[in-house]
Design a protein around this motif. Sequence first.
Motif, PDB file in Angstrom:
ATOM      1  N   ASP A 114       0.813  -1.221  -0.010  1.00  0.00           N
ATOM      2  CA  ASP A 114      -0.060   0.016   0.073  1.00  0.00           C
ATOM      3  C   ASP A 114       1.011   1.179  -0.068  1.00  0.00           C
ATOM      4  N   LEU A 115       0.787   2.130  -0.904  1.00  0.00           N
ATOM      5  CA  LEU A 115       1.704   3.011  -1.081  1.00  0.00           C
ATOM      6  C   LEU A 115       1.197   4.527  -0.972  1.00  0.00           C
ATOM      7  N   ASP A 116       2.230   5.445  -0.497  1.00  0.00           N
ATOM      8  CA  ASP A 116       1.960   6.792  -0.431  1.00  0.00           C
ATOM      9  C   ASP A 116       2.904   7.496  -1.423  1.00  0.00           C
ATOM     10  N   ALA A 117       2.307   8.724  -1.883  1.00  0.00           N
ATOM     11  CA  ALA A 117       3.206   9.360  -2.893  1.00  0.00           C
ATOM     12  C   ALA A 117       3.161  10.848  -2.561  1.00  0.00           C
ATOM     13  N   ASN A 118       4.244  11.654  -3.221  1.00  0.00           N
ATOM     14  CA  ASN A 118       4.099  13.120  -3.087  1.00  0.00           C
ATOM     15  C   ASN A 118       5.308  13.563  -3.992  1.00  0.00           C
ATOM     16  N   VAL A 119       5.203  14.944  -4.150  1.00  0.00           N
ATOM     17  CA  VAL A 119       5.976  15.689  -5.295  1.00  0.00           C
ATOM     18  C   VAL A 119       6.592  16.707  -4.080  1.00  0.00           C
ATOM     19  N   ILE A 120       7.999  16.628  -3.936  1.00  0.00           N
ATOM     20  CA  ILE A 120       8.563  17.663  -3.066  1.00  0.00           C
ATOM     21  C   ILE A 120       9.672  18.478  -3.810  1.00  0.00           C
ATOM     22  N   ALA A 121       9.564  19.647  -3.752  1.00  0.00           N
ATOM     23  CA  ALA A 121      10.479  20.893  -4.476  1.00  0.00           C
ATOM     24  C   ALA A 121      11.171  21.530  -3.592  1.00  0.00           C
TER      25      ALA A 121
END
Length: 127
Positions: A37-44
């Motif tokens: 089961d995954l989590d995901a995000n974009v970091i800048a």
Amino acid sequence: MTSMPPVPRRMANTAELAAQADGRNGALWKLEPGRRDLDANVIALAPGAEIGEHVGPELDVLLHVVAGSGLLHGEGTTVQLGAGDIIYLPARARRHFVAGEQGLSYFSVHQRKTTAGLMPAHRPSET
């Protein structure tokens, strides 16, 4: 037998994989995890910005650098980061990110945490 400490390492480069495609269809590269089961995000990160050294969470993390460049320091190693790189961060690996002159943006994928953020915190269970 002593085990090596977990260290970040470069797993693939999407630009290199695309150059090798040569008309092929289907997966050019895939991680072979068990069911997750995954989590995901974009970091800048702005140019020169850092995420200070810390020990990662109790789970593996996969990063895809989508723009910019930078450095990832960990356990006596430095990994150069560039657009297209796919980076594997083993659970509990030490890490310190430094964005390059154009900043750094990456997509992060990991197993769903039972805590919020980098620090332990209670996260209610879903029923």
